[in-house]
Every structure is written in C-alpha cells, then in structure tokens.
Motif scaffolding. Structure first.
Motif, mmCIF file in Angstrom:
data_model
loop_
_atom_site.group_PDB
_atom_site.id
_atom_site.type_symbol
_atom_site.label_atom_id
_atom_site.label_comp_id
_atom_site.label_asym_id
_atom_site.label_seq_id
_atom_site.Cartn_x
_atom_site.Cartn_y
_atom_site.Cartn_z
ATOM 1 N N PHE A 223 1.123 10.442 8.371
ATOM 2 C CA PHE A 223 0.459 11.252 9.391
ATOM 3 C C PHE A 223 1.521 11.954 10.245
ATOM 4 N N PRO A 224 2.039 13.084 9.768
ATOM 5 C CA PRO A 224 3.197 13.711 10.431
ATOM 6 C C PRO A 224 2.925 14.187 11.848
ATOM 7 N N LYS B 226 5.376 4.670 15.489
ATOM 8 C CA LYS B 226 4.053 5.279 15.560
ATOM 9 C C LYS B 226 2.948 4.231 15.739
ATOM 10 N N SER B 227 3.324 2.975 15.827
ATOM 11 C CA SER B 227 2.328 1.910 15.916
ATOM 12 C C SER B 227 1.517 1.992 17.201
ATOM 13 N N MET C 121 6.251 3.517 6.083
ATOM 14 C CA MET C 121 5.498 4.688 6.527
ATOM 15 C C MET C 121 4.215 4.273 7.242
ATOM 16 N N GLU C 122 3.837 5.057 8.251
ATOM 17 C CA GLU C 122 2.625 4.743 9.008
ATOM 18 C C GLU C 122 1.382 4.772 8.132
ATOM 19 N N GLY C 123 0.458 3.869 8.422
ATOM 20 C CA GLY C 123 -0.824 3.797 7.735
ATOM 21 C C GLY C 123 -1.861 3.243 8.690
ATOM 22 N N ALA D 181 0.832 -1.207 0.000
ATOM 23 C CA ALA D 181 0.000 0.000 0.000
ATOM 24 C C ALA D 181 0.863 1.253 0.000
ATOM 25 N N ASN D 182 1.904 1.256 0.819
ATOM 26 C CA ASN D 182 2.789 2.422 0.874
ATOM 27 C C ASN D 182 3.545 2.627 -0.433
#
Length: 755
Positions: free
Chosen positions: A593-594, A603-604, A523-525, A513-514
């Motif tokens: 999502f900065p 960020k998980s 990257m976070e999603g 997806a990234n």
C-alpha cells in the motif's frame, strides 16, 4: 508590473475566508506591508491562514457545535463586528462564502470599510441571471437562445422549448456553479423536470451538446473604464464544476478573430455596468461554429485566477483589487490605478503566435472518484509537493492537516507553466506523478489520467468530456471492515522510547503471505481479528491469505488459503470469520500500500497512530495499491501443507527465566508451580498482551517495598518483547502493543521463535 504600490500605512485588511485563498490574499497583503486580520472557526484554529495573519479572531467562540460553528464564515454580522473591533479598513472576501453576497458587501460599505470587490448593486444585478442577460443584451453581447423572461409555468417552458429547439436547459435564476441546472431532451422530460424548481425564478436556454466553457478576466475602475486580461478555458468540467483550467484557451488560440471578439464583448459589458475590481465573464462556445454566448458574470476573484497571472508575469490581481479599493477611498479620481502598469490594455492584447507561455491549473480535492466523488474527510498523513520554478502551488495543507466534512475538500491547486501547451501538459503529468498527498482518497490519479488522455492533449475537450471519461483507480474499496482489520508491517515500529512496536501478532503467517505474492517478507499487509472483511478490487490484484483458518471466496467461488491468488478487476474478496483455533488471519497484496506512509519508521497501526488514519479499516475506505499484478509469476502458488503452521489448542512455550524469577520475589515452590502450571488464555487478552488465568502466585514477600504495595510491584524497569509480566496476580505475555517498561515483576521471557 510590481512597481511600488501607494503607501498603505493607514489600512488594515481582513480576509473573510479560509484555506488556500485566505493564504493567497494574505501573501500579497504581507508583501505590500498591510497589517492583516484572519478569522477562523474551531476546526481552523491552527490553520495556516491563522498563523500567517498579524491578528486572528475566532468566529462564534461560544458555539460548541462544530457543524454550526463552521458556518461562522457565513456570519456577516459577526465578521462586521470583528472589523469594527479591530479597526479594519479593507475587507477581501476571497471566493465562495460571502464573496458574492450583496447584503454583506453593503454592510461593509455602510460601515465605512472598503469592500475589495464590485459595488453591491453590481453583485446583485449579476447574481440574478435574467437581469445579467438584460444588461448583456443592452451592449450586444451574444446570448444563448432562450426565453426572453422568466418562465410563467410549465406550458410557457414547453412553448419556449418548441421555439428554440431541443435539447434545452432549465436554469434557476439564482443558481451558480452548476447548481439549479437540468438538461431536457424532449417535452415529456421538460414537463417532468420542471417540477424540480420550487420558485418562479426559472428560465430556459438552448443546450449545446458539444460546447466549450471560456471565460474572460476583466478589471474595472468603477468609472466606466475596464480592461480584459485574456481568457481562460474551463471546458474540463464535472457536473458543471471546473476541474482543469488553462490560459490561453486552446480553442481560441486557433481562432484569433473569435478570441478578439470575445475580449471586446467582455469589456463592453464590464464598462456598461461601470464594473470595478476583478471579475470574470463566462461564455459558452459552440465547438462546431465558434459562436459564443454570455453565460454569467462572477463578481469576485475566481478560483482559477492564478493561470491568468502565470501567463502575464508580474501580474497580481489581488494587488490590483487592493489598489482599486484604496484608490476609490483615498483618491476618488482613480489616478493611481490608471497609472499602474498592470492596468494597461496593451499588455494583454497578445496575439496567439506572439504568446510565449501557457499555464494549466488543476484542483486537488480530497474526494473519491470511484465513489461518485464523495468528499473524503480525514487526516493527511503525508504531504510532499515538489518545487520547480515552473510550478506554482496554492495550498493550505501540510502533513497532519485534517480535512473536515464542514467545508469544500479542496486541498491545493497546482499551476504549471510552459513555453507552450505541450510543455505545460508534460510538466503537469510529471508533477501529478510526484506529488504525495497521502491520507483519505483524493483525485490526483484521476487528474493524471485526464492529463494523459489523447482528447485533452489535443485540446479537444468539451464540457461533456468527463461525462464519458473512464477512470479506474488502482485501489481496493472496503465493503465491510470486520471487527478489527488493520494495516501492519514487519518487524513493526522499533524505535522504543515507550512507543509500541506493533506489527503482526503472527509474524510467521504474515511473512508467508508476503512471500506468496512476491513481496519482501516485511511488506505491509492486513491483519484481520476474529471476523473477516469484504473487499472490492478495482484492478487485477495478486493476493494471499494466511493465518487462522477462514473461508475465502472470490466473486462467490471458494478459493484456498496459503496460496497465491489473482483477483480479477472488479472482483470481490470475502474473508470469513476465524474458525477453530487461532483468531488472526493475514492478507498480503502484491506491491503493498504505497500511499500509506510510514510513521516513526513503520506503517503498522498502533493505538491511534500509523496505518490508515491511525485506525482499523471501515466500510467505504479506499486503499491505493502499487504494482499489484505480475506477468512473470505463476498465477497460483501454494505453501506445502507440511510447512503451514499449526494452531493447536495446547502450547508448550520455550522461555528464558528472569530477570525476577528469584526466591527474593517468589518462593522456590511458587517458581516451580509457575512453570509447571497449565495456564488458560483469558478472553480479556488483546494486542497489548496475552493474559493468563491460573493459580495465585506464591509470593516470597508481602509487599513490593519501595516499588509499591503489592508484591508484584518493583521499581520501574525495562520490558522485553514477549516478557511474562506479572500484573498483580495475573501473568501477561507482553505482545505487540505492550509497554517496554514499567513497575511489575518479569518472571521470564518467551523465546523469539515462539512469538
């Protein structure tokens, strides 16, 4: 202006407030070496003002209800008891709460304690708008054309409006801060809105569609002498609530003659009522003619007082308030105050062309501009404010602070100073772009948009400027969050030490997806479990959805999975429930999502930490986006079908045997049966582990010996990611939230490529 103050050895100061203003007052008291007392409610037990004070006392300590306990700051009786018990001699009310409550002020005075503010009768008189207008009229301070007295009934209101001309404002005499105020453009509207007022204290005034809000800071000695400290402009307002304040007024700088007349009018009124301590006299200014009219007097320290202090270096209004109170008590003649260099009018009579500084203040609130400025309580996951010699910060928050729903959601005030207004605006835009206050939504983007608008830059903003100001946040809003939609990144949190790694359960689909949207694969999603979600994107955004099969539509039109998609501004993305095999889908957004900070390196979201507020997304959440559009990439990009992972019903998993796959623990036939069995995934599985159902394990021993009573027990040892951990008689494949050590046998570990 900071010459040594009189000795305060015999005094102790209590601050009847919280948040940034409590810290502001305590800071000055500490500089003057005055012992201090803070009061606090349960939610503020560890707040900075509690730590900063020399003593701290709980309000309503036996009240377990957080909502009613939070009202402790309004409990005049409880605060007065604390004053007496702690031998307090000075009370500073700050702003809000009891700061303009004449009953509380009188209670303090009657108890022989010094009230750091005006006399109670002055608070009462100026708090009643009709009485304040009468006092202003007595010394020729201009008033907004309106009714001469309180309105008797709706017909009286209509008659008055016909005389002064529409549009008009209906105002409650006990209102304040924009409360109890409605605008009417004709008689029919006036008749309809008059019913909104349920008491007799209503009056009517002319409404100026293009007007400025300018206020003058005054200070009086209570003996009939008062000075002004210049004006502030507060025209940038939202629903009559100030958003940006600055000194001097850009309108008055261009009209020095009007500025002088306003200063003189403010001093006349302050001296007429023998005002003492700090106060602010507010004026409405006709943008076309420059005519100004008295609005009200705030008999307290204003939220925006720092801008006056910044353009008058060395001025500390709180120090003067303390000095005034002590002088009145210890030396009634007021000689000490009169001798203070800050209490000298000539210091503030600076012509615009001679002034060398300009200050602007913005109020940073945890509120959502995209949701009608709804307060946004929650945990501030990261707070970073830069330091510059031209930046003053009045704050009470830090990383980890919780903004509660019980109080005003003000996080901090940022005050910039420049050599002129242009430089101050440039610096304000800079700092608004650098400040990091990550957590629930706030108005930082909104403030920056105002700061960068041409109307504000030109100093042309009137009180209705924000009524038509268009602001679109770079964010998406969660309409429905589904069963469990969480923020994840890859490879997750890898610090060990018993902290779960988290991250996406299906890391391959997540990384695909990234890649589709042009992000780094890690990257976070978002990870969506079983049920989907509905999101509304405020700006055009590049996204991709992968993982378990789900139905997708954008604004009602079906769109494919495993493809790069562009959501238009205002577009609604609906991700349906997982169908067929697989239970987790993944949403990647270009730029990530900065404003979701890393926690322990990731960020998980995991077991109450990381991600957004340490939890799954819920309706109403708003997630800020980064560089979410792309002009140099094709609008559509699809993963070839042959490369898309399949999610069969039956899986053959490659494993590495051990470390406890040994006849010491399980019989040889049991080991063979273990690997040959077709295990069934239990419905009790989750992100901690995939639980397997099948035959009982053939144990080679009756107990775990020193490890425990069950044969699966062993002495604590480390667990690898993907280890098949035998918990009693149930094999569990340890996954993203699983433990990394424990006291159960580990039969084998799944190869990383199969995880």
């Amino acid at each position: 202006m900071t010459d040594p103050a009189p000795p305060y050895a015999s005094h102790k100061l209590l601050v009847a407030n919280r948040g940034e203003i409590a810290i502001r007052v305590l800071r000055t008291a500490r500089r003057l070496r005055i012992p201090t007392v803070a009061v606090y409610t349960r939610v503020d037990a560890t707040a900075p003002h509690v730590v900063l004070a020399d003593e701290a006392v709980a309000l309503r300590p036996d009240d377990d209800d957080p909502a009613s306990n939070a009202r402790g700051y309004l409990d005049a009786d409880a605060i007065l008891v604390i004053c007496k018990e702690r031998s307090v001699t000075l009370v500073h009310p700050g702003y809000g709460f009891l700061s303009e409550n004449e009953r509380f002020a009188q209670m303090v005075v009657d108890a022989g304690i010094i009230w750091l503010g005006p006399r109670p009768d002055t608070i009462e008189a100026m708090g009643l708008k009709h009485r304040a207008k009468e006092l202003a009229t007595e010394v020729d301070v201009p008033l907004v054309p309106g009714s001469k007295s309180l309105l008797r009934d709706v017909e009286d209101a209509v008659g008055s409006a016909d005389t002064i001309g529409y549009p008009v404002m209906l105002k409650s005499t006990a209102g304040g801060g924009g409360m109890g105020l409605v605008v009417c453009y004709n008689a029919d509207e006036l008749r309809a809105k008059f019913t909104l007022f349920h008491n007799d204290g209503v009056f009517i005034e002319k409404y100026f569609a293009a007007a400025r809000h300018v206020e003058v800071q005054v200070f009086g000695d209570g003996q009939g002498r008062a000075i002004h400290m210049g004006e502030r402009e507060c025209s940038v307002q939202r629903r009559h609530q100030k958003v940006i304040e600055e000194a001097p007024s850009p309108f008055m700088v261009r009209r020095p003659a009007i500025q002088q007349r306003m200063w003189d009018a403010a001093v006349r009124l302050a001296e007429h009522v023998k005002y003492e301590s700090a106060g602010t006299i507010e004026f409405l200014v006709d943008d076309a003619t420059g005519d100004f009219f008295f609005l009200e007097m705030n008999t307290r320290l204003q939220v925006e007082h720092p801008v006056t202090e910044q353009v008058n270096p060395g001025l500390d209004i709180v120090e003067l308030m303390i000095l005034q109170g002590v002088t009145r008590h210890d030396k009634p003649t007021g000689s000490v105050l009169l001798a203070h260099p800050a209490y000298e009018q000539s210091v503030y009579n600076v012509l615009p062309d001679k002034r060398k500084s300009h200050a602007i203040e913005v109020r940073v609130y945890c509120e959502n501009p995209a949701a009608q400025f709804k307060p946004s309580p929650g945990v501030l996951q990261q707070v970073e404010i830069p330091e510059y010699e031209w930046l003053r910060v009045e704050s009470w928050v830090e990383s980890g602070t919780t903004i509660t729903p019980y109080f005003d959601p003000l996080a901090c005030k940022l005050i910039v100073t420049g050599s002129d207004r242009s430089q101050a605006i440039t610096r304000l835009a800079q700092v608004l772009g650098e400040v990091k206050i990550y957590g629930p939504p706030n108005n930082l983007q909104y403030l920056r948009a105002i700061c960068e608008s041409e109307i504000f830059k030109a100093g042309s903003a009137t009180t209705t400027f924000l009524d038509t100001f268009m602001f679109t946040p770079k964010a998406f809003t969660v309409l429905t969050g589904g069963l469990e939609t969480t923020v994840q990144d890859y490879p997750g949190r890898r610090i060990g030490l018993g902290i779960p790694r988290s991250g996406p359960m299906d890391s391959l689909a997540f990384r695909f997806a990234n890649i589709l949207v042009g992000n780094d694969p890690g990257m976070e999603g978002l990870e969506l479990t079983l049920t989907g979600c509905r999101l509304m994107f405020h700006v055009p955004t590049v996204i991709a959805v992968t993982g378990a099969t789900v139905k997708l539509n954008v604004n009602g039109t079906s769109v494919p999975m495993w493809a790069r998609l562009v959501i238009p501004a205002g577009g609604k993305l609906v991700i349906g429930n997982a169908t067929g095999n697989g239970m987790r889908a993944y949403l990647a957004v270009k730029g990530g999502f900065p404003e979701i900070p890393k926690y322990l390196g990731s960020k998980s979201t995991s077991l109450g930490l990381g991600g957004y507020q340490g939890r799954a997304l819920a309706a109403g959440d708003q997630i800020a986006l980064g560089d979410c559009t792309s002009s140099d990439s094709p609008s559509t990009l699809t993963i070839p079908t042959a490369v898309v992972p399949s999610y069969p019903t039956d899986w053959a998993i490659d494993v590495l045997a051990g470390p406890h796959c040994d006849p010491t623990f399980v019989t040889p036939s049991g080991i063979s049966a273990f690997f040959a069995t077709k295990w069934t995934v239990s419905a009790a599985s989750n992100r901690m582990g995939v639980r397997l159902e099948g035959p009982r394990i053939e144990w080679a021993r009756e107990t775990g010996g020193e490890g425990g009573s069950h044969p699966s027990n062993i002495l604590d040892n480390g667990y690898a990611f993907g280890t098949v951990n035998v918990n009693g008689d149930t094999p569990v494949i340890l996954t993203n939230e699983g433990p990394d050590m424990g006291g159960y046998l580990c039969a084998c570990t799944v190869a990383s490529a199969d995880m």
